[in-house]
Design a protein around this motif. Sequence first.
Motif, PDB file in Angstrom:
ATOM      1  N   MET A  70       0.940  -1.355   0.002  1.00 18.10           N
ATOM      2  CA  MET A  70      -0.034  -0.090  -0.066  1.00 18.10           C
ATOM      3  C   MET A  70       0.817   1.366  -0.016  1.00 18.10           C
ATOM      4  O   MET A  70       0.544   2.138  -0.739  1.00 18.10           O
ATOM      5  CB  MET A  70      -0.945   0.060   1.154  1.00 18.10           C
ATOM      6  CG  MET A  70      -2.077  -1.025   1.262  1.00 18.10           C
ATOM      7  SD  MET A  70      -3.295  -1.094  -0.242  1.00 18.10           S
ATOM      8  CE  MET A  70      -2.488  -2.269  -1.257  1.00 18.10           C
ATOM      9  N   ALA A  71       1.776   1.170   0.853  1.00 11.37           N
ATOM     10  CA  ALA A  71       2.868   2.348   0.937  1.00 11.37           C
ATOM     11  C   ALA A  71       3.617   2.409  -0.552  1.00 11.37           C
ATOM     12  O   ALA A  71       3.841   3.729  -1.100  1.00 11.37           O
ATOM     13  CB  ALA A  71       3.955   2.269   2.069  1.00 11.37           C
TER      14      ALA A  71
ATOM     15  N   GLY B  82       1.488   4.357  -2.626  1.00 10.43           N
ATOM     16  CA  GLY B  82       1.372   6.128  -2.529  1.00 10.43           C
ATOM     17  C   GLY B  82       2.608   6.714  -2.918  1.00 10.43           C
ATOM     18  O   GLY B  82       2.432   7.975  -3.307  1.00 10.43           O
ATOM     19  N   VAL B  83       3.709   5.935  -2.858  1.00 14.37           N
ATOM     20  CA  VAL B  83       5.156   6.617  -3.363  1.00 14.37           C
ATOM     21  C   VAL B  83       4.973   6.742  -4.949  1.00 14.37           C
ATOM     22  O   VAL B  83       5.268   8.010  -5.398  1.00 14.37           O
ATOM     23  CB  VAL B  83       6.444   5.802  -3.145  1.00 14.37           C
ATOM     24  CG1 VAL B  83       7.476   6.434  -3.735  1.00 14.37           C
ATOM     25  CG2 VAL B  83       6.529   5.898  -1.624  1.00 14.37           C
TER      26      VAL B  83
ATOM     27  N   ARG C 114       2.104   7.100  -6.787  1.00  8.71           N
ATOM     28  CA  ARG C 114       0.962   7.761  -7.147  1.00  8.71           C
ATOM     29  C   ARG C 114       1.034   9.332  -6.683  1.00  8.71           C
ATOM     30  O   ARG C 114       0.339  10.270  -7.144  1.00  8.71           O
ATOM     31  CB  ARG C 114      -0.426   7.268  -6.773  1.00  8.71           C
ATOM     32  CG  ARG C 114      -0.477   5.698  -7.475  1.00  8.71           C
ATOM     33  CD  ARG C 114      -0.758   5.916  -8.916  1.00  8.71           C
ATOM     34  NE  ARG C 114      -1.030   4.674  -9.432  1.00  8.71           N
ATOM     35  CZ  ARG C 114      -1.409   4.495 -10.797  1.00  8.71           C
ATOM     36  NH1 ARG C 114      -1.501   5.569 -11.618  1.00  8.71           N
ATOM     37  NH2 ARG C 114      -1.790   3.482 -11.288  1.00  8.71           N
ATOM     38  N   GLY C 115       1.853   9.519  -5.508  1.00  2.00           N
ATOM     39  CA  GLY C 115       1.902  10.759  -4.882  1.00  2.00           C
ATOM     40  C   GLY C 115       2.565  11.854  -5.512  1.00  2.00           C
ATOM     41  O   GLY C 115       3.461  12.050  -6.344  1.00  2.00           O
TER      42      GLY C 115
ATOM     43  N   PHE D 212       2.838  13.851   1.278  1.00  2.23           N
ATOM     44  CA  PHE D 212       2.335  12.372   1.108  1.00  2.23           C
ATOM     45  C   PHE D 212       3.335  11.344   0.669  1.00  2.23           C
ATOM     46  O   PHE D 212       3.406  10.397   1.084  1.00  2.23           O
ATOM     47  CB  PHE D 212       1.198  12.386  -0.047  1.00  2.23           C
ATOM     48  CG  PHE D 212       0.490  11.210  -0.167  1.00  2.23           C
ATOM     49  CD1 PHE D 212      -0.503  10.778   0.691  1.00  2.23           C
ATOM     50  CD2 PHE D 212       0.696  10.372  -1.504  1.00  2.23           C
ATOM     51  CE1 PHE D 212      -1.260   9.731   0.423  1.00  2.23           C
ATOM     52  CE2 PHE D 212      -0.252   9.015  -1.607  1.00  2.23           C
ATOM     53  CZ  PHE D 212      -0.887   8.568  -0.370  1.00  2.23           C
ATOM     54  N   VAL D 213       4.355  11.837  -0.072  1.00  2.00           N
ATOM     55  CA  VAL D 213       5.450  10.876  -0.454  1.00  2.00           C
ATOM     56  C   VAL D 213       6.269  10.608   0.940  1.00  2.00           C
ATOM     57  O   VAL D 213       6.579   9.488   1.024  1.00  2.00           O
ATOM     58  CB  VAL D 213       6.114  11.292  -1.651  1.00  2.00           C
ATOM     59  CG1 VAL D 213       7.420  10.619  -1.901  1.00  2.00           C
ATOM     60  CG2 VAL D 213       5.327  11.434  -2.948  1.00  2.00           C
TER      61      VAL D 213
ATOM     62  N   SER E  23       4.359   8.072   2.755  1.00  4.95           N
ATOM     63  CA  SER E  23       4.357   6.758   2.134  1.00  4.95           C
ATOM     64  C   SER E  23       5.598   6.199   2.046  1.00  4.95           C
ATOM     65  O   SER E  23       5.905   5.061   2.269  1.00  4.95           O
ATOM     66  CB  SER E  23       3.913   6.903   0.462  1.00  4.95           C
ATOM     67  OG  SER E  23       2.703   7.377   0.294  1.00  4.95           O
TER      68      SER E  23
ATOM     69  N   GLY F   3       6.026   4.358   5.418  1.00  2.00           N
ATOM     70  CA  GLY F   3       5.380   3.206   5.409  1.00  2.00           C
ATOM     71  C   GLY F   3       6.097   2.069   4.793  1.00  2.00           C
ATOM     72  O   GLY F   3       6.277   1.053   5.051  1.00  2.00           O
ATOM     73  N   VAL F   4       6.822   2.299   3.626  1.00  2.00           N
ATOM     74  CA  VAL F   4       7.632   1.354   2.865  1.00  2.00           C
ATOM     75  C   VAL F   4       8.743   0.962   3.945  1.00  2.00           C
ATOM     76  O   VAL F   4       9.346  -0.193   3.960  1.00  2.00           O
ATOM     77  CB  VAL F   4       8.313   2.025   1.848  1.00  2.00           C
ATOM     78  CG1 VAL F   4       9.425   1.332   1.156  1.00  2.00           C
ATOM     79  CG2 VAL F   4       7.175   2.180   0.666  1.00  2.00           C
TER      80      VAL F   4
END
Length: 404
Positions: A280-281, A284-285, A287-288, A293-294, A297, A300-301
């Motif tokens: 999921m993270a 985000g990277v 699409r961010g 937001f990145v 993300s 999260g990675v």
Amino acid sequence: MHSRAVDRVRTGIFVPVAGLVLFAVAAGYFMSLLPLALPSVGLPPSLAAGLASLFYAGLLLGALRIEPVVRLLGHRRALILFLSLLLLTVVLMALLPMASAWLLLRFVAGVATAGVFVVIESWLLLVDDDRLRSRRLGLYMMALYGGNALGQLLLSGSGVSGVLPFAVVSALLVAAILPPLLVRQGAPRLAHHQRIPLRAVKQLNRPALVGCLVSGLLLGPLYGLMPLYLDGHALWQAHTGPLMASLILGGMAIQPLASYLAPRMSRSLLMALLSFLGIMALAGVQRGDSLWFVVLSMAGVGAASFALYPVAIAKACVDQPTEKIVSITELMLLSYSVGAVLGLLLTSGLARLDRELDLLAYLAMILLITTGYMLMRAAKGTVVLVNNGLPVPPEHDKRSTAGD
């Protein structure tokens, strides 16, 4: 009693943790520095993959050869030795800016780093309480990743060209040597080590081995290639240091939660959940379009990628006697190192086959496969217990050293 293998004096944690933090700052900075510093010393950027691969190859060899050194010198002297060897490689790289010298020295640095990891991990894990081991591993990973994150911030403060970065890394490694050099109390005193032969690796917990392997498959490319990936991205080029710091801080921030959950639920299920978080993270990277937001993300990675190793190694040490701990940490590091070398080779090979397949796609594939495997192992462990007519406890994955 297993505790007879360890001296009655409780092993202290100040020396390994203090040395680890300073080592981690130096290592985090240096790992991200090297691919960015290549042009400033007249070396091609393409050398970055080779430097990372040989470093992890050294880590792999070192993981096979550390236990006799620890047995001969003891934990404190072995830590001084490996940190000093790592310091020597940094100094020589500053003096010899040549491709062949750097490749050789990064291999030696990998061997030395393997020694640092095995010594500190086994130092902290030499207790008979599985929950205390999980807490100490959480502390270990927080110190390691917190130091790594601070190291990323030095990319802006000390730069990536000239002699200054090498001088900063050398000073940090000298400082890391001081705790074990000056404090002579608290090191483990083992009556004996029980050597686990390499062929017995198949008898260890399979999800634990896979977890360490996957950790290497992820972290090898993340450390070795992510700085270049970010530096080549038009939107994030100016934010490579902070984004790498957020990656590692995410790994640090999740450690208390991971160490709390690890003894209380199936560790295979926990590794599956972490892998899914990573998928999921990564989305985000990819699409961010907002820096914040990145940043979140990337955190999260990092949380997913960096938490797998301590959960896996804690799983491998469940119900194991203290005299086996050094060899178990050695074999887990071996599994991690194999993964790191394969990860760098795979990313390079897949990129040649398909230019559209970037680093993020590779990481997502590894995490997706890991999620499926760990879910199957967790489900298999539950089915075995239910079929045996037993209640399913939170730690059902302690039952076998080879299976879940």
